[in-house]
Design an enzyme around this catalytic site. Sequence first.
Site, PDB file in Angstrom:
ATOM      1  N   LYS A  87       0.805  -1.167  -0.003  1.00 17.62           N
ATOM      2  CA  LYS A  87      -0.067   0.114   0.100  1.00 17.62           C
ATOM      3  C   LYS A  87       0.850   1.245   0.043  1.00 17.62           C
ATOM      4  O   LYS A  87       2.097   1.347   0.541  1.00 17.62           O
ATOM      5  CB  LYS A  87      -0.999  -0.167   1.233  1.00 17.62           C
ATOM      6  CG  LYS A  87      -1.872   1.074   1.188  1.00 17.62           C
ATOM      7  CD  LYS A  87      -2.711   0.936   2.678  1.00 17.62           C
ATOM      8  CE  LYS A  87      -3.735   1.911   2.719  1.00 17.62           C
ATOM      9  NZ  LYS A  87      -4.604   1.802   4.130  1.00 17.62           N
ATOM     10  N   SER A 163      -9.417   2.294   3.739  1.00 16.65           N
ATOM     11  CA  SER A 163      -8.448   3.356   2.678  1.00 16.65           C
ATOM     12  C   SER A 163      -7.542   2.405   1.980  1.00 16.65           C
ATOM     13  O   SER A 163      -6.712   2.663   1.086  1.00 16.65           O
ATOM     14  CB  SER A 163      -7.436   3.999   3.543  1.00 16.65           C
ATOM     15  OG  SER A 163      -6.767   3.493   4.332  1.00 16.65           O
ATOM     16  N   SER A 187      -9.966   0.196   7.595  1.00 20.57           N
ATOM     17  CA  SER A 187      -9.300   0.337   6.209  1.00 20.57           C
ATOM     18  C   SER A 187      -8.714  -0.876   5.544  1.00 20.57           C
ATOM     19  O   SER A 187      -8.786  -0.858   4.445  1.00 20.57           O
ATOM     20  CB  SER A 187      -8.148   1.487   6.362  1.00 20.57           C
ATOM     21  OG  SER A 187      -8.771   2.665   6.668  1.00 20.57           O
TER      22      SER A 187
END
Length: 476
Positions: A87, A163, A187
Amino acid sequence: MKSRSCVPSSLDALTACECLELYRRRQVSPVEVVDECLNRVDASNPTLNAFCLVDHENARSIARASERRWMKGEPAGVLDGIPATIKDLTLTRGWPTRRGSLSGSAQGPWTEDAPIAARIREAGAVILGKTTTPEFGWKGVTDSPLYGITRNPWNPDLTPGGSSGGAGVAAALNLGFLHQGSDGGGSIRIPASFTGTFGFKPTFGLVPQWPASAMTTLSHLGPMTRTVADAILMMNVIAQKDARDGYAGPVYPGIDVDPAKTLKGLRIGYSRDLGYVKVAHDIQRVTDKAVDQLRALGAEVVETNPGFTNPVEAFATFWFAGAARILSRIDNKQRQLLDPGFLQGAERGLTITLAEFQEAETVRFELSALMAKFHEDYDLLVMPTLPVAPFAVGRNEPDESYRGWMDWTPFTYPFNLTQQPAASVPSGLDDQGLPVGLQLVGARYSDTTVLAAAYAIESRLGHFSLARNSFTAAVP
């Protein structure tokens, strides 16, 4: 290596565990697998925007080296040749970490891996690139001023959540097998639910972090995968000590990738709504049906609520204080480039008093004590992962009745306050044909219990394969 005609399943639907076995048999080459993944990334990314960085040359070079090792029967580690992603909130050596923000520069030097990236790399995985995130991971959907909108592969007009939305899309389409997510309020679990994939938030400190998240002790790192077995494989690699994390917890004991497919002996508390959440009727129906299968797997299931009231104010205090910390390091010129929603939240954080912060700490302490007491009677707490279905891209909330992302994620953030392990397992489809997640929450450091239970549940409920546009269901 042998030709593809020897491969028992197509490469676009393989799992990491299957792939490793094919490597051992020399029926598939890491070069073939990585090429297949990269081709599908190139085909899907212009529409879905799962990746903000793809390094084709580096990935293919690592795959060729992996192929040579497998041909000699000398893999470098337990993930040798397995395509993976990181990520864009996580440091990776040689690549910029922009955190979805125009406020920072891509200029390096980028000389260090964060612990999780280092462990994945050391185990021989082929890191394809970096997945998209909203700016600083601040909200439950994935769009940013820097990278634009990330879309749900089930319907590109809808959000995949956030997220870790890019990682969720990559997992759903098998664009690599192992994907790193981070979770400060849901997330990992939000996009896992919205994309029909598996996401696991380990106990805080079990997977080391460095540098520290702006959300400090709310933030957990963990795997996002298409199957539970792949997440178990990944956890065995990433949950290792690293001296850079002073909050690191006890050594993770690990778990076999083929645990028993039963819940016999487990006592499970089922909360339909935590006592205060409004859940969509079709999501409730899917969840009720999934819970029936827990009983069929041998668990004792008791419908109950853990007994706490909504801790949103305490959570928001920590969250906006963290955003304010980020803002304090950004000059006025850079602030003009920020996502307006992030800026508004960060400015709110600047007004938090010490007394308000300490009150939030008290709420957190009491909530953690209550959940510790709850788990003296119940091995797991289960509930829907989310009370709503995926909604339109370009929005932070499903509709105007929600004031912010915390309003539509009431099942996820409480367990960041308590730092417990929590997973989202695909449990079926709602009335729109969109995926619904079932959340499993365990006591602190009962991570292997959560993962073993998730594995058993998946064996009963099945898993999605968007690569083949199908749902593999074990039980009708």
